[in-house]
Design an enzyme around this catalytic site. Structure first.
Site, PDB file in Angstrom:
ATOM      1  N   GLU A  41       0.432  -1.085  -0.011  1.00  0.00           N
ATOM      2  CA  GLU A  41      -0.130   0.120  -0.543  1.00  0.00           C
ATOM      3  C   GLU A  41       0.869   1.073  -0.131  1.00  0.00           C
ATOM      4  OE1 GLU A  41      -3.564   0.489   0.276  1.00  0.00           O
ATOM      5  OE2 GLU A  41      -3.617  -1.883  -0.078  1.00  0.00           O
ATOM      6  N   LYS A  48      16.433   7.858  12.408  1.00  0.00           N
ATOM      7  CA  LYS A  48      15.855   7.095  14.005  1.00  0.00           C
ATOM      8  C   LYS A  48      17.028   8.766  14.068  1.00  0.00           C
ATOM      9  CE  LYS A  48      15.810   4.501  17.696  1.00  0.00           C
ATOM     10  NZ  LYS A  48      14.576   3.662  17.251  1.00  0.00           N
ATOM     11  N   ARG A  80       9.778   0.103   6.334  1.00  0.00           N
ATOM     12  CA  ARG A  80       8.755   0.517   7.241  1.00  0.00           C
ATOM     13  C   ARG A  80       7.921  -0.158   6.330  1.00  0.00           C
ATOM     14  NH1 ARG A  80       5.879   3.570  11.891  1.00  0.00           N
ATOM     15  NH2 ARG A  80       7.378   2.612  12.995  1.00  0.00           N
ATOM     16  N   GLU A 116       2.988  -8.701  24.635  1.00  0.00           N
ATOM     17  CA  GLU A 116       1.511  -9.318  24.897  1.00  0.00           C
ATOM     18  C   GLU A 116       0.453  -8.301  25.414  1.00  0.00           C
ATOM     19  OE1 GLU A 116       0.664 -11.626  27.659  1.00  0.00           O
ATOM     20  OE2 GLU A 116      -0.485  -9.947  28.558  1.00  0.00           O
ATOM     21  N   GLU A 142      16.931  -1.578   9.849  1.00  0.00           N
ATOM     22  CA  GLU A 142      15.420  -2.537  10.229  1.00  0.00           C
ATOM     23  C   GLU A 142      14.097  -2.197   9.839  1.00  0.00           C
ATOM     24  OE1 GLU A 142      13.532  -2.773  14.596  1.00  0.00           O
ATOM     25  OE2 GLU A 142      12.314  -1.495  13.190  1.00  0.00           O
ATOM     26  N   HIS A 158       1.790   3.179  19.936  1.00  0.00           N
ATOM     27  CA  HIS A 158       2.921   4.404  19.946  1.00  0.00           C
ATOM     28  C   HIS A 158       2.607   5.626  20.135  1.00  0.00           C
ATOM     29  CE1 HIS A 158       6.904   6.590  18.478  1.00  0.00           C
ATOM     30  NE2 HIS A 158       7.508   5.178  18.726  1.00  0.00           N
TER      31      HIS A 158
HETATM   32  P1  0O2 Z   1      10.796   3.696  18.158  1.00  0.00           P
HETATM   33  O1  0O2 Z   1      10.274   4.669  19.013  1.00  0.00           O
HETATM   34  O2  0O2 Z   1       9.238   3.831  17.208  1.00  0.00           O
HETATM   35  O3  0O2 Z   1      11.960   3.168  17.051  1.00  0.00           O
HETATM   36  P2  0O2 Z   1      15.223  -6.260  21.065  1.00  0.00           P
HETATM   37  O4  0O2 Z   1      15.376  -7.442  19.907  1.00  0.00           O
HETATM   38  O5  0O2 Z   1      14.495  -6.521  21.888  1.00  0.00           O
HETATM   39  O6  0O2 Z   1      16.839  -5.912  21.555  1.00  0.00           O
HETATM   40  P3  0O2 Z   1      14.526  -4.334  19.919  1.00  0.00           P
HETATM   41  O7  0O2 Z   1      14.815  -3.291  18.692  1.00  0.00           O
HETATM   42  O8  0O2 Z   1      13.607  -3.381  20.742  1.00  0.00           O
HETATM   43  O9  0O2 Z   1      15.794  -5.142  19.837  1.00  0.00           O
HETATM   44  O10 0O2 Z   1      13.440  -5.057  19.326  1.00  0.00           O
HETATM   45  P4  0O2 Z   1      12.117  -4.743  18.214  1.00  0.00           P
HETATM   46  O11 0O2 Z   1      11.528  -5.527  19.651  1.00  0.00           O
HETATM   47  O12 0O2 Z   1      12.486  -5.483  17.049  1.00  0.00           O
HETATM   48  O13 0O2 Z   1      11.316  -3.620  18.364  1.00  0.00           O
HETATM   49  C1  0O2 Z   1      11.888  -2.498  17.312  1.00  0.00           C
HETATM   50  C2  0O2 Z   1      11.080  -1.793  17.243  1.00  0.00           C
HETATM   51  O14 0O2 Z   1       9.648  -1.807  16.835  1.00  0.00           O
HETATM   52  C3  0O2 Z   1      10.506  -0.546  17.968  1.00  0.00           C
HETATM   53  O15 0O2 Z   1      11.649   0.360  17.635  1.00  0.00           O
HETATM   54  C4  0O2 Z   1       9.532  -0.148  17.763  1.00  0.00           C
HETATM   55  O16 0O2 Z   1       9.516   0.944  16.402  1.00  0.00           O
HETATM   56  C5  0O2 Z   1       8.707  -1.516  17.417  1.00  0.00           C
HETATM   57  N1  0O2 Z   1       8.058  -2.140  18.390  1.00  0.00           N
HETATM   58  C6  0O2 Z   1       8.163  -3.133  18.878  1.00  0.00           C
HETATM   59  N2  0O2 Z   1       7.140  -3.370  19.747  1.00  0.00           N
HETATM   60  C7  0O2 Z   1       6.363  -2.445  19.821  1.00  0.00           C
HETATM   61  C8  0O2 Z   1       4.929  -2.262  20.221  1.00  0.00           C
HETATM   62  O17 0O2 Z   1       4.869  -2.190  21.687  1.00  0.00           O
HETATM   63  N3  0O2 Z   1       4.322  -1.117  19.970  1.00  0.00           N
HETATM   64  C9  0O2 Z   1       4.776  -0.636  19.216  1.00  0.00           C
HETATM   65  N4  0O2 Z   1       3.860   0.525  18.809  1.00  0.00           N
HETATM   66  N5  0O2 Z   1       5.669  -0.239  18.441  1.00  0.00           N
HETATM   67  C10 0O2 Z   1       6.902  -1.556  18.834  1.00  0.00           C
HETATM   68  P5  0O2 Z   1      11.917   1.337  19.079  1.00  0.00           P
HETATM   69  O18 0O2 Z   1      12.863   1.892  18.938  1.00  0.00           O
HETATM   70  O19 0O2 Z   1      11.718   0.298  20.390  1.00  0.00           O
HETATM   71  O20 0O2 Z   1      11.051   2.616  18.973  1.00  0.00           O
END
Ligand code: 0O2
Length: 199
Positions: A41, A48, A80, A116, A142, A158
Site C-alpha cells: 500500500e 532515527k 516500514r 503481550e 531494520e 505508539h
Molecule cells: P521507536 O520509537 O518506534 O523507534 P530487541 O531485539 O528486543 O533487543 P528492539 O530494537 O527493541 O530490540 O526490537 P523490536 O522488538 O524488534 O522493536 C523494534 C521496533 O519495533 C521499536 O523500535 C518500535 O518501532 C517497534 N515496536 C516494537 N514493539 C512495539 C510495540 O509494542 N508497539 C509499537 N507501537 N511499536 C513497537 P523502538 O526504538 O523501540 O521505538
C-alpha cells in the site's frame, strides 16, 4: 557543513534506505503487471532521530556513541512496508530474503507470536552491501512489514507510549489489546473475502 550525531555515516544511512526502496519499487511495478495487483500500500522511511537513538542506547545499557548507534542498535535506518493482506507480508519477507547479497541478521514474527500488548508486525534486520566511492560499506537496516490494520493499531499505541500522565491507562491498554485481536480477525476475514472474489 554542520554534521550531526551520525556524522559522515548519515550518507550510508540515507543510501541503504534509497537502495532497498528502489528494489521494492521494482517489485511493486513487476507485481502490478504480472499479478495486476501491488501487494504494498505504501512505504515509510526514516532515520532515527538523534534523541530517540540516544534514549535507546541508554535503555539498552550501552554507552552513547556513534559506534554503538550503528553497530549495536540496528534501526538507525528504518523502512516500514505496509501491505494490503497478511499473506502479502509473508510474500514480501520471502522476496527480501531471496536477495543473495543481503544478510538477515535478526528476524521476529510478531504476527504469529504477537507481543503481550497485542503488537503485530514482521521485523527483519538486514545487512546491505553498499558501493560508495569505490569501497563496500555494509550497513544495517531494520524493516518492519505489516498490514494497514496493524499499522493503524501500532501508530495509536505508539502515541500512548510517548504521552506522559495518561488518565485511564489500564483501560486504554485493555481496549487496545481487544482492538488488536479484532484487527487480527478482520485481517484474516479480508483475505478470505479476497479469495472468494478471485474465485
Ligand atoms: P521507536 O520509537 O518506534 O523507534 P530487541 O531485539 O528486543 O533487543 P528492539 O530494537 O527493541 O530490540 O526490537 P523490536 O522488538 O524488534 O522493536 C523494534 C521496533 O519495533 C521499536 O523500535 C518500535 O518501532 C517497534 N515496536 C516494537 N514493539 C512495539 C510495540 O509494542 N508497539 C509499537 N507501537 N511499536 C513497537 P523502538 O526504538 O523501540 O521505538
Amino acid at each position: 557543513m554542520e554534521l550531526g550525531f551520525y556524522r559522515e555515516s548519515i550518507v550510508e544511512l540515507e543510501a541503504v534506505i534509497t537502495e532497498i526502496t528502489a528494489r521494492l519499487d521494482v517489485i511493486r511495478k513487476y507485481k502490478r503487471i504480472k499479478d495486476a495487483r501491488d501487494p504494498i500500500e505504501y512505504i515509510k522511511t526514516r532515520i532515527k532521530s538523534e534523541d530517540s537513538m540516544k534514549e535507546k542506547l541508554k535503555r539498552k545499557g550501552l554507552e552513547v556513541n556513534l559506534e554503538n548507534a550503528l553497530n549495536k542498535i540496528y534501526d538507525a535506518a528504518g523502512i516500514r512496508i505496509i501491505c494490503t493482506f497478511v499473506d502479502d507480508v509473508y510474500d514480501i519477507v520471502q522476496m527480501i530474503k531471496q536477495y543473495d547479497d543481503i544478510e538477515v541478521i535478526k528476524e521476529k514474527d510478531y504476527i504469529k507470536h504477537p507481543k503481550e500488548n497485542g503488537y503485530r508486525s514482521y521485523h527483519l534486520v538486514i545487512k546491505v552491501p553498499l558501493h560508495i566511492a569505490g569501497e563496500i560499506h555494509r550497513v544495517y537496516l531494520e524493516i518492519q512489514i505489516r498490514t494497514i490494520a496493524m499499522d493503524f493499531w501500532s501508530s495509536l499505541e505508539h502515541q500512548m507510549k510517548y504521552k506522559k500522565n495518561i488518565k485511564d491507562q489500564k483501560l486504554i491498554v485493555e481496549e487496545l489489546k481487544k482492538c488488536a485481536e479484532q484487527i487480527a480477525t478482520t485481517d484474516i476475514n479480508m483475505m478470505a473475502i479476497r479469495n472468494m472474489i478471485n474465485k
